[in-house]
Design a protein around this motif. Structure first.
Motif, PDB file in Angstrom:
ATOM      1  N   THR A  14      29.486  50.683  37.769  1.00 59.57           N
ATOM      2  CA  THR A  14      30.591  50.095  37.014  1.00 59.57           C
ATOM      3  C   THR A  14      31.843  50.943  37.125  1.00 59.57           C
ATOM      4  O   THR A  14      32.955  50.418  37.297  1.00 59.57           O
ATOM      5  CB  THR A  14      30.198  49.935  35.536  1.00 59.57           C
ATOM      6  OG1 THR A  14      29.055  49.085  35.450  1.00 59.57           O
ATOM      7  CG2 THR A  14      31.331  49.321  34.736  1.00 59.57           C
ATOM      8  N   ASN A  17      33.374  50.122  40.525  1.00 59.13           N
ATOM      9  CA  ASN A  17      33.857  48.788  40.905  1.00 59.13           C
ATOM     10  C   ASN A  17      34.774  48.125  39.882  1.00 59.13           C
ATOM     11  O   ASN A  17      35.394  47.102  40.173  1.00 59.13           O
ATOM     12  CB  ASN A  17      32.685  47.850  41.227  1.00 59.13           C
ATOM     13  CG  ASN A  17      31.795  47.541  40.028  1.00 59.13           C
ATOM     14  OD1 ASN A  17      32.252  47.475  38.899  1.00 59.13           O
ATOM     15  ND2 ASN A  17      30.504  47.313  40.290  1.00 59.13           N
ATOM     16  N   ARG A  18      34.910  48.710  38.682  1.00 59.16           N
ATOM     17  CA  ARG A  18      35.615  47.991  37.634  1.00 59.16           C
ATOM     18  C   ARG A  18      37.094  47.788  37.939  1.00 59.16           C
ATOM     19  O   ARG A  18      37.658  46.726  37.624  1.00 59.16           O
ATOM     20  CB  ARG A  18      35.434  48.696  36.289  1.00 59.16           C
ATOM     21  CG  ARG A  18      36.005  50.105  36.227  1.00 59.16           C
ATOM     22  CD  ARG A  18      35.641  50.790  34.920  1.00 59.16           C
ATOM     23  NE  ARG A  18      36.255  52.126  34.838  1.00 59.16           N
ATOM     24  CZ  ARG A  18      36.071  52.938  33.801  1.00 59.16           C
ATOM     25  NH1 ARG A  18      35.293  52.564  32.794  1.00 59.16           N
ATOM     26  NH2 ARG A  18      36.661  54.122  33.786  1.00 59.16           N
ATOM     27  N   ILE A  21      37.568  45.080  40.705  1.00 59.44           N
ATOM     28  CA  ILE A  21      37.310  43.768  40.115  1.00 59.44           C
ATOM     29  C   ILE A  21      38.465  43.367  39.207  1.00 59.44           C
ATOM     30  O   ILE A  21      38.932  42.220  39.236  1.00 59.44           O
ATOM     31  CB  ILE A  21      35.978  43.769  39.343  1.00 59.44           C
ATOM     32  CG1 ILE A  21      34.800  43.978  40.291  1.00 59.44           C
ATOM     33  CG2 ILE A  21      35.801  42.457  38.575  1.00 59.44           C
ATOM     34  CD1 ILE A  21      33.459  44.156  39.592  1.00 59.44           C
ATOM     35  N   LEU A  22      38.946  44.306  38.410  1.00 57.68           N
ATOM     36  CA  LEU A  22      40.061  44.020  37.511  1.00 57.68           C
ATOM     37  C   LEU A  22      41.276  43.529  38.280  1.00 57.68           C
ATOM     38  O   LEU A  22      41.979  42.612  37.826  1.00 57.68           O
ATOM     39  CB  LEU A  22      40.401  45.270  36.706  1.00 57.68           C
ATOM     40  CG  LEU A  22      41.620  45.180  35.781  1.00 57.68           C
ATOM     41  CD1 LEU A  22      41.442  44.089  34.737  1.00 57.68           C
ATOM     42  CD2 LEU A  22      41.890  46.529  35.120  1.00 57.68           C
ATOM     43  N   GLU A  37      31.473  35.966  29.475  1.00 55.75           N
ATOM     44  CA  GLU A  37      30.842  36.785  30.504  1.00 55.75           C
ATOM     45  C   GLU A  37      29.331  36.614  30.430  1.00 55.75           C
ATOM     46  O   GLU A  37      28.727  36.792  29.373  1.00 55.75           O
ATOM     47  CB  GLU A  37      31.198  38.260  30.341  1.00 55.75           C
ATOM     48  CG  GLU A  37      30.604  39.133  31.450  1.00 55.75           C
ATOM     49  CD  GLU A  37      30.901  40.610  31.301  1.00 55.75           C
ATOM     50  OE1 GLU A  37      30.496  41.374  32.202  1.00 55.75           O
ATOM     51  OE2 GLU A  37      31.522  41.006  30.306  1.00 55.75           O
ATOM     52  N   CYS A  40      26.317  40.607  30.925  1.00 55.18           N
ATOM     53  CA  CYS A  40      27.321  41.670  30.802  1.00 55.18           C
ATOM     54  C   CYS A  40      26.747  43.063  31.020  1.00 55.18           C
ATOM     55  O   CYS A  40      27.506  44.033  31.137  1.00 55.18           O
ATOM     56  CB  CYS A  40      27.995  41.599  29.441  1.00 55.18           C
ATOM     57  SG  CYS A  40      26.939  42.052  28.040  1.00 55.18           S
ATOM     58  N   GLU A  44      30.238  47.814  29.784  1.00 55.86           N
ATOM     59  CA  GLU A  44      31.376  48.623  30.233  1.00 55.86           C
ATOM     60  C   GLU A  44      32.448  47.773  30.896  1.00 55.86           C
ATOM     61  O   GLU A  44      33.649  48.036  30.723  1.00 55.86           O
ATOM     62  CB  GLU A  44      30.883  49.701  31.201  1.00 55.86           C
ATOM     63  CG  GLU A  44      29.987  50.753  30.564  1.00 55.86           C
ATOM     64  CD  GLU A  44      29.319  51.622  31.602  1.00 55.86           C
ATOM     65  OE1 GLU A  44      29.808  52.740  31.832  1.00 55.86           O
ATOM     66  OE2 GLU A  44      28.309  51.177  32.186  1.00 55.86           O
ATOM     67  N   HIS A  45      32.037  46.764  31.663  1.00 58.30           N
ATOM     68  CA  HIS A  45      33.028  45.872  32.259  1.00 58.30           C
ATOM     69  C   HIS A  45      33.799  45.147  31.177  1.00 58.30           C
ATOM     70  O   HIS A  45      35.026  45.020  31.241  1.00 58.30           O
ATOM     71  CB  HIS A  45      32.343  44.850  33.174  1.00 58.30           C
ATOM     72  CG  HIS A  45      31.988  45.375  34.516  1.00 58.30           C
ATOM     73  ND1 HIS A  45      30.741  45.217  35.080  1.00 58.30           N
ATOM     74  CD2 HIS A  45      32.710  46.063  35.438  1.00 58.30           C
ATOM     75  CE1 HIS A  45      30.720  45.774  36.280  1.00 58.30           C
ATOM     76  NE2 HIS A  45      31.905  46.301  36.520  1.00 58.30           N
ATOM     77  N   HIS A  48      36.393  47.310  29.512  1.00 53.02           N
ATOM     78  CA  HIS A  48      37.443  47.704  30.457  1.00 53.02           C
ATOM     79  C   HIS A  48      38.404  46.546  30.699  1.00 53.02           C
ATOM     80  O   HIS A  48      39.640  46.726  30.660  1.00 53.02           O
ATOM     81  CB  HIS A  48      36.803  48.147  31.773  1.00 53.02           C
ATOM     82  CG  HIS A  48      37.773  48.730  32.755  1.00 53.02           C
ATOM     83  ND1 HIS A  48      38.406  49.934  32.567  1.00 53.02           N
ATOM     84  CD2 HIS A  48      38.243  48.249  33.953  1.00 53.02           C
ATOM     85  CE1 HIS A  48      39.204  50.196  33.596  1.00 53.02           C
ATOM     86  NE2 HIS A  48      39.129  49.179  34.443  1.00 53.02           N
ATOM     87  N   PHE A  49      37.866  45.360  30.929  1.00 53.36           N
ATOM     88  CA  PHE A  49      38.714  44.210  31.210  1.00 53.36           C
ATOM     89  C   PHE A  49      39.473  43.770  29.955  1.00 53.36           C
ATOM     90  O   PHE A  49      40.650  43.409  30.033  1.00 53.36           O
ATOM     91  CB  PHE A  49      37.877  43.044  31.747  1.00 53.36           C
ATOM     92  CG  PHE A  49      37.104  43.362  32.997  1.00 53.36           C
ATOM     93  CD1 PHE A  49      37.548  44.321  33.894  1.00 53.36           C
ATOM     94  CD2 PHE A  49      35.918  42.702  33.278  1.00 53.36           C
ATOM     95  CE1 PHE A  49      36.838  44.619  35.059  1.00 53.36           C
ATOM     96  CE2 PHE A  49      35.198  42.988  34.426  1.00 53.36           C
ATOM     97  CZ  PHE A  49      35.653  43.940  35.321  1.00 53.36           C
ATOM     98  N   ILE A 110      29.005  39.128  36.888  1.00 50.65           N
ATOM     99  CA  ILE A 110      29.048  40.237  37.834  1.00 50.65           C
ATOM    100  C   ILE A 110      27.634  40.732  38.108  1.00 50.65           C
ATOM    101  O   ILE A 110      26.897  41.073  37.182  1.00 50.65           O
ATOM    102  CB  ILE A 110      29.922  41.378  37.268  1.00 50.65           C
ATOM    103  CG1 ILE A 110      31.385  40.895  37.120  1.00 50.65           C
ATOM    104  CG2 ILE A 110      29.855  42.629  38.147  1.00 50.65           C
ATOM    105  CD1 ILE A 110      32.260  41.838  36.338  1.00 50.65           C
TER     106      ILE A 110
END
Length: 206
Positions: A14, A17-18, A21-22, A37, A40, A44-45, A48-49, A110
């Motif tokens: 994560t 790649n976060r 992806i963002l 989502e 999930c 953490e994603h 973050h998003f 994801i």
């Protein structure tokens, strides 16, 4: 008084790649709206998003209780008000328990469809068809095959590893995902090559 245990899980992938992806999500999601989502994981994603896109109302979900507990702990630790309580959603179910919140502007998933039976991918598409508004988005991220061929030796090895754990798992072909999405009224608008031989698939509901 003893301190509460820290239920936050941490996934090294994560952290890597976060941000890529963002960058895609900033382009394909609306500035404001409701996002569901699916799977999930650690959460953490989600945080973050949601932190980066504060006008989005983010609803995480996961069928695993430890993942939901981790996501809830991350949400609390970050103090975010635009991330809702994680829900228990099995994508194969006829009802997901979020019907009263629909329609959603987007569904994000994801690294799910390859670490689950194919029936889960079909369930995801069915749910998206029920719950995403006209013109809304379906976003998938992970490793995929193209034309029945793996895009890297590492993905081929990963696919074999997945199948050794569960024969119903495996890296999916983009064409199969696209066909399943089309059955629910989604068109594949964009294939984005991502780091580490992954892809972002961006679908729009016609």
């Amino acid at each position: 008084m003893a301190a509460r245990p820290d239920l936050r899980l941490r996934a090294p992938a994560t952290a890597r790649n976060r941000d890529p992806i963002l960058a895609v999500l900033r382009r394909v999601l609306p500035a404001g709206g409701r996002v569901l989502e699916i799977a999930c994981g650690s959460g953490e994603h989600a945080v973050h998003f949601a932190r980066a896109m504060p006008l989005l109302d983010w609803r995480p979900s996961d069928p695993e209780s430890a993942a939901r507990a981790s996501a809830a702990a991350w949400i609390e630790a970050e103090g975010l008000t635009n991330v809702r309580e994680p829900l228990d959603i099995d994508v194969r179910a006829d009802k997901w328990g979020v019907e009263d919140e629909a329609p959603f502007d987007a569904i994000v998933s994801i690294n799910m469809v390859h670490i689950a039976p194919w029936t889960c991918a079909l369930g995801l598409m069915n749910g998206a068809g029920r719950l995403v508004r006209e013109g809304g988005a379906l976003f998938l991220y992970g490793p995929f095959m193209r034309g029945g061929v793996h895009t890297a030796p590492s993905n081929e090895a990963f696919d074999a590893s997945l199948k050794s754990r569960d024969p119903s798992w495996g890296v999916r072909d983009i064409a199969d995902i696209e066909a399943a999405a089309q059955m629910q009224g989604f068109m594949l608008r964009e294939i984005v090559e991502m780091p580490a031989n992954n892809f972002s698939l961006v679908f729009a509901r016609a």
